[in-house]
Design an enzyme around this catalytic site. Structure first.
Site, PDB file in Angstrom:
ATOM      1  N   HIS A   1       0.837  -1.194   0.000  1.00  0.00           N
ATOM      2  CA  HIS A   1       0.000   0.000   0.000  1.00  0.00           C
ATOM      3  C   HIS A   1       0.875   1.248   0.000  1.00  0.00           C
ATOM      4  O   HIS A   1       2.071   1.187   0.310  1.00  0.00           O
ATOM      5  CB  HIS A   1      -0.913   0.004   1.222  1.00  0.00           C
ATOM      6  CG  HIS A   1      -2.031  -0.988   1.144  1.00  0.00           C
ATOM      7  ND1 HIS A   1      -3.194  -0.870   1.894  1.00  0.00           N
ATOM      8  CD2 HIS A   1      -2.179  -2.119   0.400  1.00  0.00           C
ATOM      9  CE1 HIS A   1      -3.998  -1.879   1.616  1.00  0.00           C
ATOM     10  NE2 HIS A   1      -3.403  -2.650   0.721  1.00  0.00           N
TER      11      HIS A   1
ATOM     12  N   CYS B   1      -6.027   2.687   5.500  1.00  0.00           N
ATOM     13  CA  CYS B   1      -6.715   1.480   5.923  1.00  0.00           C
ATOM     14  C   CYS B   1      -6.144   1.057   7.279  1.00  0.00           C
ATOM     15  O   CYS B   1      -5.132   1.590   7.728  1.00  0.00           O
ATOM     16  CB  CYS B   1      -6.537   0.373   4.887  1.00  0.00           C
ATOM     17  SG  CYS B   1      -4.881  -0.368   4.889  1.00  0.00           S
TER      18      CYS B   1
ATOM     19  N   GLU C   1       1.046   3.945   1.958  1.00  0.00           N
ATOM     20  CA  GLU C   1       1.663   4.359   3.218  1.00  0.00           C
ATOM     21  C   GLU C   1       2.827   3.440   3.594  1.00  0.00           C
ATOM     22  O   GLU C   1       3.870   3.901   4.082  1.00  0.00           O
ATOM     23  CB  GLU C   1       0.623   4.360   4.343  1.00  0.00           C
ATOM     24  CG  GLU C   1      -0.514   5.343   4.127  1.00  0.00           C
ATOM     25  CD  GLU C   1      -1.709   4.744   3.410  1.00  0.00           C
ATOM     26  OE1 GLU C   1      -2.839   5.189   3.657  1.00  0.00           O
ATOM     27  OE2 GLU C   1      -1.509   3.817   2.585  1.00  0.00           O
TER      28      GLU C   1
ATOM     29  N   CYS D   1      -2.376   0.134   7.218  1.00  0.00           N
ATOM     30  CA  CYS D   1      -1.493   1.286   7.049  1.00  0.00           C
ATOM     31  C   CYS D   1      -1.489   2.165   8.288  1.00  0.00           C
ATOM     32  O   CYS D   1      -0.449   2.723   8.657  1.00  0.00           O
ATOM     33  CB  CYS D   1      -1.919   2.086   5.819  1.00  0.00           C
ATOM     34  SG  CYS D   1      -1.622   1.206   4.270  1.00  0.00           S
TER      35      CYS D   1
END
Length: 229
Positions: A95, A155, A97, A158
């Protein structure tokens, strides 16, 4: 970092597959959703968010992953960039992040100086802040003193990574409701975590081989110079 490498996905239809799968998992946002929250940004913050948005759009256009980008900032300068690359790598944790944290950590951690009196990288120990609920007196500073700018709400995975990285401030643009409309189940995961283990959507069995699982913790606790992070 090579041991964390994920094999790339070469399927040319991965972008279509991704959006079909996302659509199937979508929790449709209520049509009468509240007005999105909007925050005032400084000129510098606009620059950081523009770069996060650029990274997100690039990821989508190149078929690398979902519409997410992030930058990490220290002392007013970008020191880490990340974007969703799940479809490029086939690795579900790639992801924006997470990849931004990996990038920033690599830049701030001078490995040739580790173990020397000159080392001042992210593993340097700092005392816990006054009033902190931390259970230990000091930890590795990691990305303390940094901020992260993301084009969408993080999310749960993250957000946990941001906690572990000890980042000071999170700035994000689009909401969890926006992510839901785009086919991402971030909001559902936050809700699921509030439930007891036996009620979650994924089967969880706690306490399996509990006694033998204590061996590693005992080994760690017996080390006199534990390096908390």
């Amino acid at each position: 970092m090579s041991r964390y490498r994920c094999d790339a996905v070469v399927d040319q239809g991965r972008r279509d597959f991704f959006f079909r799968g996302a659509a199937a998992a979508t929790m449709l946002a209520a049509s009468g959703a509240a007005t999105p929250v909007r925050a005032e940004a400084t000129d510098k913050q606009k620059e950081f968010m523009a770069e996060a948005n650029r990274l997100a759009v690039e990821s989508v256009k190149k078929g690398w992953g979902g519409p997410f980008g992030a930058v990490i900032v220290k002392d007013g300068e970008i020191i880490g960039r990340g974007q969703n690359r799940v479809l490029l790598t086939g690795c579900p944790v790639y992801h924006a992040e997470v990849t931004a944290i990996m990038d920033a950590s690599a830049r701030l951690n001078p490995k040739p100086l580790m173990g020397s009196d000159y080392y001042d990288g992210i593993l340097e120990m700092i005392p816990r802040p006054a009033g902190s609920p931390d259970v230990v007196a000091s930890r590795a500073k990691m990305l303390k003193g940094c901020e992260i700018y993301v084009n969408g709400a993080p999310c749960p995975m993250c957000m946990s990574a941001i906690y572990w990285a000890r980042i000071d401030h999170v700035f994000f643009g689009a909401s969890l409701a926006d992510a839901t409309k785009a086919g991402f189940s971030d909001a559902f995961q936050y809700d699921d975590f509030k439930k007891p283990y036996e009620s979650r959507s994924i089967a969880i069995t706690p306490g399996l081989e509990y006694e033998s699982s204590q061996i590693a913790f005992t080994t760690w606790n017996n080390i006199p110079d534990r390096h908390y992070y």
